[in-house]
Design an enzyme around this catalytic site. Structure first.
Site, PDB file in Angstrom:
ATOM      1  N   GLY A 105       0.824  -1.205   0.000  1.00 19.94           N
ATOM      2  CA  GLY A 105       0.000   0.000   0.000  1.00 19.94           C
ATOM      3  C   GLY A 105       0.852   1.244   0.000  1.00 19.94           C
ATOM      4  N   THR A 106       0.194   2.399  -0.052  1.00 21.50           N
ATOM      5  CA  THR A 106       0.917   3.671  -0.073  1.00 21.50           C
ATOM      6  C   THR A 106       1.768   3.847   1.175  1.00 21.50           C
ATOM      7  OG1 THR A 106      -0.887   4.638  -1.334  1.00 21.50           O
ATOM      8  CG2 THR A 106       0.647   6.161  -0.289  1.00 21.50           C
ATOM      9  N   ALA A 107       1.209   3.491   2.334  1.00 21.35           N
ATOM     10  CA  ALA A 107       1.954   3.649   3.582  1.00 21.35           C
ATOM     11  C   ALA A 107       3.202   2.781   3.578  1.00 21.35           C
ATOM     12  CB  ALA A 107       1.071   3.289   4.770  1.00 21.35           C
ATOM     13  N   SER A 108       3.062   1.538   3.068  1.00 21.36           N
ATOM     14  CA  SER A 108       4.205   0.642   3.041  1.00 21.36           C
ATOM     15  C   SER A 108       5.303   1.181   2.134  1.00 21.36           C
ATOM     16  CB  SER A 108       3.775  -0.744   2.544  1.00 21.36           C
ATOM     17  OG  SER A 108       2.806  -1.292   3.418  1.00 21.36           O
TER      18      SER A 108
ATOM     19  N   ALA B   2       5.864   4.281   1.423  1.00 22.23           N
ATOM     20  CA  ALA B   2       6.475   5.426   2.107  1.00 22.23           C
ATOM     21  C   ALA B   2       7.501   4.953   3.122  1.00 22.23           C
ATOM     22  CB  ALA B   2       5.398   6.263   2.796  1.00 22.23           C
ATOM     23  N   GLN B   3       7.200   3.846   3.807  1.00 19.25           N
ATOM     24  CA  GLN B   3       8.151   3.318   4.778  1.00 19.25           C
ATOM     25  C   GLN B   3       9.396   2.780   4.098  1.00 19.25           C
ATOM     26  OE1 GLN B   3       5.815   0.465   6.870  1.00 19.25           O
ATOM     27  NE2 GLN B   3       4.593   1.991   7.950  1.00 19.25           N
ATOM     28  N   VAL B   4       9.202   2.155   2.915  1.00 19.03           N
ATOM     29  CA  VAL B   4      10.347   1.657   2.159  1.00 19.03           C
ATOM     30  C   VAL B   4      11.251   2.817   1.766  1.00 19.03           C
ATOM     31  CG1 VAL B   4      11.070   0.591  -0.008  1.00 19.03           C
ATOM     32  CG2 VAL B   4       9.183  -0.404   1.294  1.00 19.03           C
TER      33      VAL B   4
ATOM     34  N   LYS C  59      12.914  14.676  -4.506  1.00 17.48           N
ATOM     35  CA  LYS C  59      13.167  14.685  -5.942  1.00 17.48           C
ATOM     36  C   LYS C  59      13.877  15.966  -6.331  1.00 17.48           C
ATOM     37  CE  LYS C  59       9.207  11.802  -7.007  1.00 17.48           C
ATOM     38  NZ  LYS C  59       7.853  11.761  -7.566  1.00 17.48           N
TER      39      LYS C  59
ATOM     40  N   ASP D  44      18.779   6.234 -17.127  1.00 18.93           N
ATOM     41  CA  ASP D  44      17.383   6.624 -16.904  1.00 18.93           C
ATOM     42  C   ASP D  44      17.277   7.697 -15.818  1.00 18.93           C
ATOM     43  OD1 ASP D  44      14.713   6.563 -17.466  1.00 18.93           O
ATOM     44  OD2 ASP D  44      14.261   4.824 -16.222  1.00 18.93           O
TER      45      ASP D  44
END
Length: 431
Positions: free
Chosen positions: A155-158, A160-162, A176, A216
């Site tokens: 999920g989005t939260a996961s 973000a934690q990564v 960025k 890239d």
């Protein structure tokens, strides 16, 4: 006129197909990316965009306020159609869309701002597609590679934690390179010129010295953070799935070419451009590499930054010379295609930071070229005297660059004006 705007639409739409050469020639292209359905979508999108430009701008006086407003709306509609095409066709089209989204120095703002979404919000591959790629490329099942595997979607939260675990280093946050925070903090925390200089040095080392290049560097893959100890800017590169290994012959020819461009040795510019496959189109090749006009190349690309007039000339010529550009791309070595793409992406970042074509970036490139060429010469001689001679020549050439850079900095400080101001302060005019 509508025809002028149509040239831009044609250039942008055709780039989606033509830029596929970058990946096809280097075996990064999935043949399925150009199936009948994908080609059909691309052709239909190009036709709709062309028709929109022709009909919408046909009866409006060129250059009028109404024309400019209407053209901006057509640009935006066309950009959205291109973005939808990239998301629908995925694969190589996503990569090309990311490329176009970074060309701030070349494409209208409506295109780049719309396509920039692909830098961080590109469509995600399903687990089934990931399994298929691993099975086809490695001849394995995904469970053969991992003893245990949780196929629950992140999920989005996961995510973000990564990112926090990878980038924060427990102390400092990476953002960025085009994040508003970078520009907002430039005057007090992170200098834009420092970021640009670090990025230029990093890629000059990769291309000229090591011959192993991350190809890239779109803004979504280039992050900036402050070093926790020194407080200086650091570059964090993501997505290491697209690299190019340069042959020694190509790398050395490319070094010689850039040395010739930086020091305005036009005879050698022609020689080394032709060695790299440019043929009689070597002036166009030099302009593509430097993103400067031919007049600027002849005057010296390190002598002055890009002007608004030159920028407009480059934008107009990009569409006018599309057939010649396509011909050139078909004749240069395959390695050059990804290098050109990398150059475009880096130039887009520089344009966003406001540091494009600074003299220091060219001089840093020249330093790496000198080191690479000297190392090659020393490696190919057994004579101690000859190696010592090469080392002295290298040191002298690097000293010349340092002196040239110092002179440019003094000119930039407007020393004469400051001396005059000091004299006026010491000896004020009588009342």
């Amino acid at each position: 006129m509508a025809r002028k705007a149509l040239k831009l639409a044609s250039w942008t739409s055709m780039a989606l197909a033509a830029s596929g050469i970058y990946f096809y020639s280097n075996k990064y292209l999935d043949p399925n990316d150009f199936g009948a359905v994908r080609v059909g979508r691309a052709v239909a999108t190009t036709a709709v965009i062309s028709y929109d430009y022709l009909t919408s701008l046909k009866s409006v006086p060129y250059g009028s306020e109404e024309y400019l407003q209407l053209r901006s709306k057509v640009h935006l509609r066309s950009a959205r159609r291109l973005c939808e095409l990239c998301c629908a066709n995925r694969g190589t089209f996503i990569k090309v869309g990311q490329h176009l989204g970074a060309l701030d120095y070349l494409l209208p703002e409506e295109y780049t701002s719309t396509l920039k979404v692909l830098h961080s919000q590109a469509p995600q591959s399903s687990m089934q597609e990931i399994r298929q790629v691993i099975r086809e490329d490695l001849g394995k099942e995904i469970h053969d590679l991992f003893q245990s595997f949780d196929d629950t979607p992140l999920g989005t939260a996961s995510l973000a934690q990564v990112h926090k675990a990878v980038l924060h280093d427990g102390r400092t946050v990476a953002v960025k390179v085009q994040h508003p925070k970078v520009r907002a903090q430039s005057s007090k925390d992170i200098l834009l010129m420092e970021i640009s200089r670090h990025l230029g040095k990093m890629y000059s080392e990769m291309i000229f010295v090591n011959g192993f290049v991350h190809c890239d560097p779109h803004p979504g893959n280039v992050l900036v953070r402050k070093h926790p100890g020194t407080g200086k800017a650091e570059i964090v590169l993501l997505d290491h799935g697209l690299y190019q290994m340069l042959t020694e012959e190509f790398r050395l020819n490319y070094c010689h070419l850039w040395q010739s461009l930086i020091w305005t040795d036009m005879k050698r510019v022609k020689e080394y451009s032709q060695r790299l496959g440019a043929g009689d189109l070597y002036p166009l090749f030099a302009c593509m590499l430097t993103a400067r006009s031919w007049d600027s190349v002849n005057r010296g690309i390190s002598q002055a930054p890009v002007t608004a007039t030159e920028d407009l000339e480059i934008r107009n010529n990009a569409a006018n010379y599309l057939p010649q550009i396509s011909h050139l791309l078909n004749h240069v070595p395959r390695q050059m295609l990804l290098i050109l793409k990398t150059n475009d992406l880096l130039r887009g970042i520089e344009a966003a930071l406001g540091t494009r074509a600074s003299a220091s970036s060219f001089l840093n490139m020249s330093r790496c070229c000198i080191r690479a060429l000297a190392e090659h010469k020393k490696k190919n001689t057994c004579s101690f005297f000859r190696r010592t001679q090469i080392s002295f020549s290298e040191a002298f050439n690097l000293w010349q660059i340092n002196l040239h850079e110092l002179i440019l900095r003094v000119k930039g400080l407007k020393l004469a004006d400051r001396v005059l101001a000091l004299i006026c302060w010491l000896f004020p005019a009588p009342l």
